[in-house]
Write a protein that holds these residues in place. Structure first.
Motif, short mmCIF file in Angstrom:
data_model
loop_
_atom_site.label_atom_id
_atom_site.label_comp_id
_atom_site.label_asym_id
_atom_site.label_seq_id
_atom_site.Cartn_x
_atom_site.Cartn_y
_atom_site.Cartn_z
N ALA A 78 0.82 -1.22 0.00
CA ALA A 78 0.00 0.00 0.00
C ALA A 78 0.85 1.26 0.00
O ALA A 78 0.40 2.31 -0.45
N ALA A 79 2.08 1.17 0.47
CA ALA A 79 2.98 2.33 0.51
C ALA A 79 3.48 2.72 -0.87
O ALA A 79 4.06 3.79 -1.03
N GLY A 80 3.27 1.87 -1.87
CA GLY A 80 3.66 2.21 -3.23
C GLY A 80 4.92 1.48 -3.69
O GLY A 80 5.63 0.86 -2.91
N ARG A 81 5.13 1.57 -4.97
CA ARG A 81 6.21 0.80 -5.61
C ARG A 81 7.60 1.16 -5.08
O ARG A 81 8.41 0.27 -4.83
N ASP A 82 7.89 2.43 -4.92
CA ASP A 82 9.24 2.82 -4.48
C ASP A 82 9.54 2.24 -3.10
O ASP A 82 10.62 1.69 -2.87
N GLU A 83 8.60 2.38 -2.18
CA GLU A 83 8.79 1.85 -0.84
C GLU A 83 8.87 0.32 -0.87
O GLU A 83 9.70 -0.28 -0.20
N TYR A 84 7.99 -0.29 -1.64
CA TYR A 84 7.98 -1.75 -1.77
C TYR A 84 9.33 -2.26 -2.26
O TYR A 84 9.91 -3.18 -1.67
N GLU A 85 9.84 -1.67 -3.31
CA GLU A 85 11.12 -2.12 -3.85
C GLU A 85 12.27 -1.84 -2.89
O GLU A 85 13.21 -2.63 -2.79
N ALA A 86 12.19 -0.74 -2.15
CA ALA A 86 13.22 -0.46 -1.15
C ALA A 86 13.22 -1.54 -0.07
O ALA A 86 14.28 -2.02 0.35
N VAL A 87 12.04 -1.93 0.37
CA VAL A 87 11.93 -2.98 1.39
C VAL A 87 12.43 -4.31 0.84
O VAL A 87 13.12 -5.06 1.54
N LEU A 88 12.11 -4.60 -0.41
CA LEU A 88 12.62 -5.85 -1.02
C LEU A 88 14.15 -5.87 -1.03
O LEU A 88 14.76 -6.91 -0.83
#
Length: 142
Positions: A78-88
């Motif tokens: 839900a935080a969005g793609r940039d945050e998601y990819e950073a977490v990955l």
């Protein structure tokens, strides 16, 4: 719906202010998907399941378990793609979600609600990837 379309839809529907438990995001996504077409709903469900499945890994799930782990992974999406990819790329970035009990459970119901609105029937379709906690056996292997 491809991965880029999925993240574009998430971005377009994310509210600009605070959204505890992603209620506004879920409502906006449902409203968009309820307008059809049906393949967009199915595509959204597939992309959501893939995103959640990719976060179903040991390095993310040691602080929370079960449903809490699933809802926390949904919050990262839900935080969005940039945050998601950073977490990955950096599992340490998952900790604020886990420690802060940041959840987005409602995101999980978006495809079913949109599907029922379009068809009048209950969602009874499995996605390619099982997003339930601990289903990514490779992610939990030693």
């Amino acid at each position: 719906m491809n991965e880029d379309s999925f993240w574009q839809l998430i971005n377009e529907c994310r509210p600009t202010g605070a959204d505890p438990d992603s209620e506004q995001l879920a409502a906006a996504l449902e409203a968009r998907l309820m307008n059809g077409p049906l393949p967009a709903v199915v595509g959204f469900a597939e992309q959501l399941s893939w995103a959640l499945y990719r976060l179903d890994r040991k390095e993310y799930g040691t602080r929370v378990s079960g449903d809490a782990f699933l809802y926390t992974r949904a919050a990262v999406v839900a935080a969005g793609r940039d945050e998601y990819e950073a977490v990955l790329n950096d599992p340490a970035l998952f900790l604020p979600y886990a420690d802060g009990f940041i959840w987005a459970e409602l995101l999980l119901y978006v495809p079913g609600t949109a599907y029922q609105s379009l068809t009048g029937r209950e969602w009874d379709r499995d996605t390619r990837y099982n997003y339930e906690s601990y289903s990514n056996t490779e992610g939990w292997a030693d």
